[in-house]
Design a protein around this motif. Structure first.
Motif, PDB file in Angstrom:
ATOM      1  N   LEU A 115       0.921  -1.334  -0.320  1.00  0.00           N
ATOM      2  CA  LEU A 115      -0.156   0.040   0.114  1.00  0.00           C
ATOM      3  C   LEU A 115       0.896   0.749   0.159  1.00  0.00           C
ATOM      4  O   LEU A 115       1.105   2.230  -1.095  1.00  0.00           O
ATOM      5  CB  LEU A 115      -0.732  -0.161   0.847  1.00  0.00           C
ATOM      6  CG  LEU A 115      -1.826   1.077   1.639  1.00  0.00           C
ATOM      7  CD1 LEU A 115      -2.903   1.130  -0.189  1.00  0.00           C
ATOM      8  CD2 LEU A 115      -2.604   1.124   2.459  1.00  0.00           C
ATOM      9  N   GLU A 135      -5.137  10.439   3.606  1.00  0.00           N
ATOM     10  CA  GLU A 135      -4.709   8.575   4.126  1.00  0.00           C
ATOM     11  C   GLU A 135      -3.075   9.220   4.586  1.00  0.00           C
ATOM     12  O   GLU A 135      -2.835   8.888   5.882  1.00  0.00           O
ATOM     13  CB  GLU A 135      -3.923   8.155   3.063  1.00  0.00           C
ATOM     14  CG  GLU A 135      -3.042   7.057   3.162  1.00  0.00           C
ATOM     15  CD  GLU A 135      -2.277   7.203   3.139  1.00  0.00           C
ATOM     16  OE1 GLU A 135      -1.200   6.361   4.729  1.00  0.00           O
ATOM     17  OE2 GLU A 135      -0.903   7.766   2.802  1.00  0.00           O
ATOM     18  N   TYR A 177     -13.010   8.111   1.915  1.00  0.00           N
ATOM     19  CA  TYR A 177     -11.710   7.611   2.112  1.00  0.00           C
ATOM     20  C   TYR A 177     -11.837   7.528   4.331  1.00  0.00           C
ATOM     21  O   TYR A 177     -12.198   6.058   4.123  1.00  0.00           O
ATOM     22  CB  TYR A 177     -10.592   7.987   1.542  1.00  0.00           C
ATOM     23  CG  TYR A 177      -9.657   7.562   2.772  1.00  0.00           C
ATOM     24  CD1 TYR A 177      -8.736   6.826   1.478  1.00  0.00           C
ATOM     25  CD2 TYR A 177      -8.676   7.749   2.944  1.00  0.00           C
ATOM     26  CE1 TYR A 177      -8.166   5.976   2.354  1.00  0.00           C
ATOM     27  CE2 TYR A 177      -7.330   7.297   3.925  1.00  0.00           C
ATOM     28  CZ  TYR A 177      -7.197   6.113   3.455  1.00  0.00           C
ATOM     29  OH  TYR A 177      -6.106   5.364   3.753  1.00  0.00           O
ATOM     30  N   SER A 222     -14.673   4.936   4.786  1.00  0.00           N
ATOM     31  CA  SER A 222     -14.474   3.774   4.241  1.00  0.00           C
ATOM     32  C   SER A 222     -13.398   2.831   5.157  1.00  0.00           C
ATOM     33  O   SER A 222     -13.957   2.038   5.656  1.00  0.00           O
ATOM     34  CB  SER A 222     -13.993   3.655   2.337  1.00  0.00           C
ATOM     35  OG  SER A 222     -14.503   3.889   2.201  1.00  0.00           O
ATOM     36  N   ILE A 223     -12.931   3.670   5.803  1.00  0.00           N
ATOM     37  CA  ILE A 223     -11.585   3.475   6.883  1.00  0.00           C
ATOM     38  C   ILE A 223     -12.240   2.826   8.106  1.00  0.00           C
ATOM     39  O   ILE A 223     -12.018   1.980   8.694  1.00  0.00           O
ATOM     40  CB  ILE A 223     -10.257   4.274   7.083  1.00  0.00           C
ATOM     41  CG1 ILE A 223      -9.785   4.634   5.891  1.00  0.00           C
ATOM     42  CG2 ILE A 223      -9.633   3.984   7.912  1.00  0.00           C
ATOM     43  CD1 ILE A 223      -8.806   3.162   5.368  1.00  0.00           C
ATOM     44  N   GLY A 252     -14.036  -0.035   8.452  1.00  0.00           N
ATOM     45  CA  GLY A 252     -13.244  -0.907   7.595  1.00  0.00           C
ATOM     46  C   GLY A 252     -12.968  -2.052   7.097  1.00  0.00           C
ATOM     47  O   GLY A 252     -12.660  -3.179   6.788  1.00  0.00           O
ATOM     48  N   VAL A 253     -13.074  -0.892   5.935  1.00  0.00           N
ATOM     49  CA  VAL A 253     -13.274  -1.334   4.728  1.00  0.00           C
ATOM     50  C   VAL A 253     -11.125  -1.082   4.421  1.00  0.00           C
ATOM     51  O   VAL A 253     -10.608  -0.328   4.735  1.00  0.00           O
ATOM     52  CB  VAL A 253     -13.151  -0.283   3.535  1.00  0.00           C
ATOM     53  CG1 VAL A 253     -12.580  -0.606   2.638  1.00  0.00           C
ATOM     54  CG2 VAL A 253     -15.128  -0.098   3.175  1.00  0.00           C
ATOM     55  N   ASN A 254     -10.629  -2.797   3.759  1.00  0.00           N
ATOM     56  CA  ASN A 254      -8.988  -2.252   3.659  1.00  0.00           C
ATOM     57  C   ASN A 254      -9.199  -0.886   2.780  1.00  0.00           C
ATOM     58  O   ASN A 254      -9.500  -0.196   2.264  1.00  0.00           O
ATOM     59  CB  ASN A 254      -9.042  -3.340   2.502  1.00  0.00           C
ATOM     60  CG  ASN A 254      -7.246  -3.407   1.919  1.00  0.00           C
ATOM     61  OD1 ASN A 254      -7.192  -3.306   1.359  1.00  0.00           O
ATOM     62  ND2 ASN A 254      -6.649  -4.601   3.095  1.00  0.00           N
ATOM     63  N   ALA A 255      -8.027  -0.888   3.609  1.00  0.00           N
ATOM     64  CA  ALA A 255      -7.049   0.974   2.988  1.00  0.00           C
ATOM     65  C   ALA A 255      -6.904   0.385   1.393  1.00  0.00           C
ATOM     66  O   ALA A 255      -7.126   1.568   0.574  1.00  0.00           O
ATOM     67  CB  ALA A 255      -6.041   0.997   2.949  1.00  0.00           C
ATOM     68  N   SER A 256      -6.304  -0.293   1.106  1.00  0.00           N
ATOM     69  CA  SER A 256      -6.258  -0.456  -0.645  1.00  0.00           C
ATOM     70  C   SER A 256      -7.806  -0.341  -1.716  1.00  0.00           C
ATOM     71  O   SER A 256      -7.966   0.810  -2.443  1.00  0.00           O
ATOM     72  CB  SER A 256      -5.512  -1.603  -1.774  1.00  0.00           C
ATOM     73  OG  SER A 256      -4.192  -2.037  -0.889  1.00  0.00           O
ATOM     74  N   TRP A 257      -8.804  -0.598  -1.412  1.00  0.00           N
ATOM     75  CA  TRP A 257     -10.299  -0.401  -1.713  1.00  0.00           C
ATOM     76  C   TRP A 257     -10.951   0.922  -1.519  1.00  0.00           C
ATOM     77  O   TRP A 257     -11.034   1.451  -1.716  1.00  0.00           O
ATOM     78  CB  TRP A 257     -11.322  -1.287  -0.786  1.00  0.00           C
ATOM     79  CG  TRP A 257     -11.054  -2.383  -2.154  1.00  0.00           C
ATOM     80  CD1 TRP A 257     -10.202  -4.336  -1.384  1.00  0.00           C
ATOM     81  CD2 TRP A 257     -11.118  -3.202  -2.985  1.00  0.00           C
ATOM     82  NE1 TRP A 257     -10.333  -5.016  -1.921  1.00  0.00           N
ATOM     83  CE2 TRP A 257     -11.556  -4.675  -3.092  1.00  0.00           C
ATOM     84  CE3 TRP A 257     -12.625  -2.344  -3.535  1.00  0.00           C
ATOM     85  CZ2 TRP A 257     -12.080  -5.268  -4.131  1.00  0.00           C
ATOM     86  CZ3 TRP A 257     -12.618  -3.203  -5.008  1.00  0.00           C
ATOM     87  CH2 TRP A 257     -12.418  -4.959  -5.331  1.00  0.00           C
TER      88      TRP A 257
END
Length: 206
Positions: free
Chosen positions: A2, A110, A164, A167-168, A171-176
């Motif tokens: 990442l 990020e 962003y 989503s974080i 619990g969404v994956n950081a890349s997604w």
């Protein structure tokens, strides 16, 4: 993995915004020094302000001078290419701006989260990273910055920051999360360009 993606996306964003700075400088018939200056402030202006505000010092391009070399090379290549092209399509600058906005917004958000700052601050830092360089470019060029006009520009950046951080938080994956936010920002900005969407204008005249 990442971290490498974010790093190379950041460099890509610098290239994209540097090109947009070159195009503006070309329209104003600036000399080569002016072209490089406009390309530089567009590419690293927002990130510089972000790093200074969140205390990420020395700022990223001092810590990693690759950014400066990339910007200079982009400016030189763009000047040569633009001269040979003779005619550049009118949609090129807005399109490059849209891609740069999407890339820098999510990278700014990020980085703020990586410093364990609140989500609302991450959104603000995403917007700062995305729009501040273009604002400085436009001011130096003697133009009213897009972000201060009725254009859906900062709004698209805000959406990207919210997507962003949201989503974080879910619990969404950081890349997604990066992909979702970039697509959201880019889609709104391109839709605004295609269908001439805009925000209401504040007008005191009756």
């Amino acid at each position: 993995m990442l971290e490498q993606f974010v790093y190379f996306s950041d460099l890509l964003g610098c290239i994209v915004f540097a090109i947009s700075g070159v195009l503006v400088a070309g329209r104003l018939k600036m000399d080569p020094f002016g072209v490089v200056v406009l390309a530089s402030v567009t590419a690293i202006g927002g990130g510089t302000i972000r790093d200074m505000v969140i205390g990420a010092t020395p700022v990223f391009w001092i810590h990693d001078t690759t950014y400066l070399y990339v910007i200079f090379a982009t400016a030189v290549i763009s000047m040569i290419s633009a001269r040979k092209a003779h005619h550049l399509p009118s949609f090129l600058l807005p399109l490059l701006d849209a891609f740069g906005l999407a890339l820098f917004t999510v990278i700014g958000a990020e980085k703020a989260l990586s410093y364990e700052l609140p989500a609302v601050v991450a959104v603000v830092m995403g917007v700062t990273t995305g729009v501040a360089g273009g604002m400085i470019r436009d001011l130096l060029a003697g133009q009213i910055p897009l972000v201060l006009q009725k254009e859906i520009y900062a709004t698209a950046s805000i959406l990207g920051g919210l997507l962003y951080t949201g989503s974080i938080a879910l619990g969404v994956n950081a890349s997604w999360a990066l992909g979702i936010a970039m697509i959201g920002t880019l889609s709104l900005r391109l839709a605004a360009l295609k269908w001439h969407l805009s925000l209401p204008v504040f007008n005191l005249r009756r």
